[in-house]
Design a protein around this motif. Structure first.
Motif, short mmCIF file in Angstrom:
data_model
loop_
_atom_site.label_atom_id
_atom_site.label_comp_id
_atom_site.label_asym_id
_atom_site.label_seq_id
_atom_site.Cartn_x
_atom_site.Cartn_y
_atom_site.Cartn_z
N ASP A 4 95.69 10.20 18.04
CA ASP A 4 95.16 11.40 18.31
C ASP A 4 96.06 12.59 17.99
O ASP A 4 95.70 13.54 17.46
N PHE A 5 97.41 12.24 18.26
CA PHE A 5 98.40 13.02 17.96
C PHE A 5 98.59 13.39 16.09
O PHE A 5 98.64 14.61 15.91
N ILE A 6 98.37 12.43 15.44
CA ILE A 6 98.40 12.38 14.16
C ILE A 6 97.28 13.20 13.74
O ILE A 6 97.12 13.92 12.78
N LEU A 7 95.75 12.92 14.23
CA LEU A 7 94.78 13.25 13.76
C LEU A 7 94.30 14.65 14.13
O LEU A 7 93.30 15.24 13.36
N ARG A 8 94.74 15.27 15.09
CA ARG A 8 94.44 16.53 15.83
C ARG A 8 94.84 17.65 14.90
O ARG A 8 95.74 17.67 14.15
N SER A 9 93.93 18.63 14.69
CA SER A 9 94.11 19.81 13.84
C SER A 9 94.35 20.97 14.79
O SER A 9 93.96 20.94 15.93
N GLU A 10 95.08 21.92 14.13
CA GLU A 10 95.71 23.13 14.83
C GLU A 10 94.28 23.87 15.51
O GLU A 10 93.37 23.77 14.87
N GLY A 11 94.33 23.85 16.95
CA GLY A 11 93.04 24.80 17.49
C GLY A 11 92.15 23.87 17.92
O GLY A 11 91.13 24.33 18.53
N SER A 12 91.92 22.45 17.37
CA SER A 12 91.03 21.70 17.53
C SER A 12 91.22 20.89 19.10
O SER A 12 92.27 20.63 19.52
N PRO A 13 90.32 20.38 19.82
CA PRO A 13 90.51 19.85 20.82
C PRO A 13 91.20 18.57 20.71
O PRO A 13 90.92 17.85 19.55
N GLN A 14 91.78 18.08 21.67
CA GLN A 14 92.49 16.77 21.37
C GLN A 14 91.65 15.47 21.57
O GLN A 14 92.20 14.61 21.07
N LYS A 15 90.76 15.51 22.30
CA LYS A 15 89.81 14.52 22.61
C LYS A 15 88.36 14.87 22.05
O LYS A 15 88.12 15.83 22.46
N PRO A 16 87.77 13.95 21.19
CA PRO A 16 86.31 14.35 21.03
C PRO A 16 85.71 14.61 22.21
O PRO A 16 85.67 14.06 22.87
N SER A 17 84.59 15.49 22.12
CA SER A 17 83.77 16.00 23.29
C SER A 17 82.61 15.30 23.13
O SER A 17 81.93 15.30 21.98
#
Length: 134
Positions: free
Chosen positions: A99-112
């Motif tokens: 999740d650290f690698i795949l998150r993009s700036e401003g996106s939630p850290q876990k899918p909702s």
């Protein structure tokens, strides 16, 4: 992303049993990131540094990034302690690193699971129904 990981299989750290670990991916420094990469490559026995997989698909690297998130919050713990993690706990740390690698700036850290409030408009006009007898 930060939180507390409750271990299904406690590990020993400095002679004490540890049942939960705090972590924070926002505290991972460049040095911790590089050490996680180096340790994951060493654990896999990779000696050729010319071959570097894309980090998104370097699945052996992801748990080490999860470990780095723990070490960032708990300097008394090191990678050799974290390498004792096993089973389902290992997969949880792998998820934290991924999740650290795949998150993009401003996106939630876990899918909702909640649906998005933004609904796309159709790009083609809706055709009118044909009238019978025309």
């Amino acid at each position: 992303m930060k939180g507390i990981m409750k271990l299904k299989k406690p590990i020993m750290v400095n002679g004490a049993e540890v049942k939960e670990l705090t972590y924070d991916t926002d505290e991972i420094t460049a040095a911790l990131f590089c050490e996680a990469e180096a340790r994951s490559r060493a654990a896999a026995g990779i000696k050729n540094i010319a071959i570097v997989p894309t980090v998104e698909f370097d699945f052996g690297f992801h748990p080490y990034l999860g470990f780095a998130a723990v070490i960032a919050k708990n300097p008394q713990i090191d990678f050799s302690d974290m390498e004792r993690v096993s089973g389902a706990d290992l997969l949880e740390f792998m998820g934290i690193g991924r999740d650290f690698i795949l998150r993009s700036e401003g996106s939630p850290q876990k899918p909702s699971a909640a649906p998005s409030e933004i609904t796309a408009e159709p790009i083609t006009p809706v055709s009118q129904p044909l009238e019978h007898g025309v």
